[in-house]
Design an enzyme around this catalytic site. Sequence first.
Site: not given
Ligand SMILES: NC(=O)c1ccc[n+]([C@@H]2O[C@H](COP(=O)([O-])OP(=O)(O)OC[C@H]3O[C@@H](n4cnc5c(N)ncnc54)[C@H](OP(=O)(O)O)[C@@H]3O)[C@@H](O)[C@H]2O)c1
Length: 362
Positions: A159, A252
Site C-alpha cells: 500500500c 498512509h
Molecule cells: N491492509 C492493507 O492496507 C493492505 C494493503 C495492501 C496489501 N495488503 C495485503 O492484503 C492481504 C490481506 O490483508 P488484510 O489487511 O485484509 O488482512 P486481514 O484483515 O488479516 O484479512 C485476512 C483475510 O484472509 C483470510 N484468511 C486467513 N487465513 C486463511 C486461510 N488459511 N484460508 C483462507 N482464508 C484465510 C481471513 O479470513 P478469516 O476471517 O476467515 O480468518 C481474512 O478474510 C495481505 O496479504 C496484506 O499484506 C493489505
Amino acid sequence: MNRLKGRENLDRIPVAVIGATGAVGQRFVQLLKSHPWFELIIVAASGKSAGKRYKDTVNWGLDEKMPEDIGEKKIEEINSKTFKDEGIELVFSALPANIAKEVELDLVSNGFYVFSNASAYRMGKDVPLLIADVNGDHLGLVDLQREAGKGYIVTNPNCTVTGLATGLKPLDREFGVRSVVVTTYQALSGAGYPGVPSLDIIGNIIPYIPNEEEKVEEECKKILGKLTVEGVEPSPFYVFASCARVPVRDGHLESVLVELEEDAVVDEVKKVLRDYDGLESRTLPTAPKKPIIVTEDESRPQPLFDIYSGSPKRAKGMSVTVGRIKRIHDKIRFFLLVHNTIRGAAGCSIMNAELAKIEGYL
Ligand SMILES: NC(=O)c1ccc[n+]([C@@H]2O[C@H](COP(=O)([O-])OP(=O)(O)OC[C@H]3O[C@@H](n4cnc5c(N)ncnc54)[C@H](OP(=O)(O)O)[C@@H]3O)[C@@H](O)[C@H]2O)c1
C-alpha cells in the site's frame, strides 16, 4: 446450486473474492458493488468463517453500509471446483502472504486469473507488479506465465509503495529520479483486522513495521523499472525508506525527498504532477481522472480530509494527494497521501483487472 440463474446481468464477468472478511476483502466487497464489468458471486475466507452468513461474521468497518445481497451470502471455502461450477474465472485475493503462496498457485494451475494483494509473488520474474495507471505496460509480463490450461497471476504493490510509485512516475519520466528518501506515517488498517493491539498504539507511534522498508525499496524499483523480453529491469535509482505505524484509521502519509537527474523548480514539478494522465486517456471504471491531486494548502494532505480524493464517484480514494512541495538545495521534498485499502489495495487490484479486460487478457 448454480447461481448463474439469479445473476443480475449476464454480460458482467462473475468474480470471487478470497480473504473477503478482512480489511482489504471488505473493500473489495464495497468497491465491487454494482461494478459495471464485474459481478461478485462468491465471498470466500478460512474454514473458521466458511458456512456462515457474511453479515453475521464480518466486523464491517467501512464508511458505507454493507451491500445487502452480499450480507446474505454464505461464506465459502476456497475451492476451485465450486468456483468453476459458478462460472468464475477471475479471482481477487486478499489473503495473508503465507496462505496466498499455496492457494494462489493452486488457483493459477486450475486456470484462474488471480489479481492479488498479497506479497507472495510480487517479485516473481514473470509476475506483473501492476498499478494500471502507472506501469500498465507491465501487464504484458503475463504472456511469460501462459501455459495451456493455466491461468495467471497479477499482483499489486504494498500500500505504501502504490502511493509512492504514483508520485514518482511522472517525475521519473520527465526529469529522471536519482534517489529517494521516504519517511512514512502508516494507518492502522494497513495491518489488517484486528491489527495492532489498541494498548500498543493509542497515544503512540511505532517506528517499525516488519519487512515494510524492504518492500518499499524493492517494489518501487520494479514498478518504475523497464519492461524487457525477459522481465523487468529494475530502476537503477536508490530508495531508502523509514516506516512508522501511527494511530490513524485509514491513509498512509509519506514525506518524500527526491533527487532528480535534471534540475527542476517547484512550479515545473507541480505542473508535471498535475498533468499526469497515466492511462493516456483510456477510461477504466475505477481509474481516477487525475491519479495525482496537487494541493496548495500548506496544512495538507491530511488523512482526515484527503483520503477519499478522486473522481468520478467510483474512483473515490483512487487519487493520491501531494502537497507542501519544496526545493531544498538540489532536491525536491513533498508530502503524499494514499488511501491504503483503496488505491493501496482493493481499488488498485480492480483497476488492474479492468485494464486486463480492455487489453484482452480476460
Ligand atoms: N491492509 C492493507 O492496507 C493492505 C494493503 C495492501 C496489501 N495488503 C495485503 O492484503 C492481504 C490481506 O490483508 P488484510 O489487511 O485484509 O488482512 P486481514 O484483515 O488479516 O484479512 C485476512 C483475510 O484472509 C483470510 N484468511 C486467513 N487465513 C486463511 C486461510 N488459511 N484460508 C483462507 N482464508 C484465510 C481471513 O479470513 P478469516 O476471517 O476467515 O480468518 C481474512 O478474510 C495481505 O496479504 C496484506 O499484506 C493489505
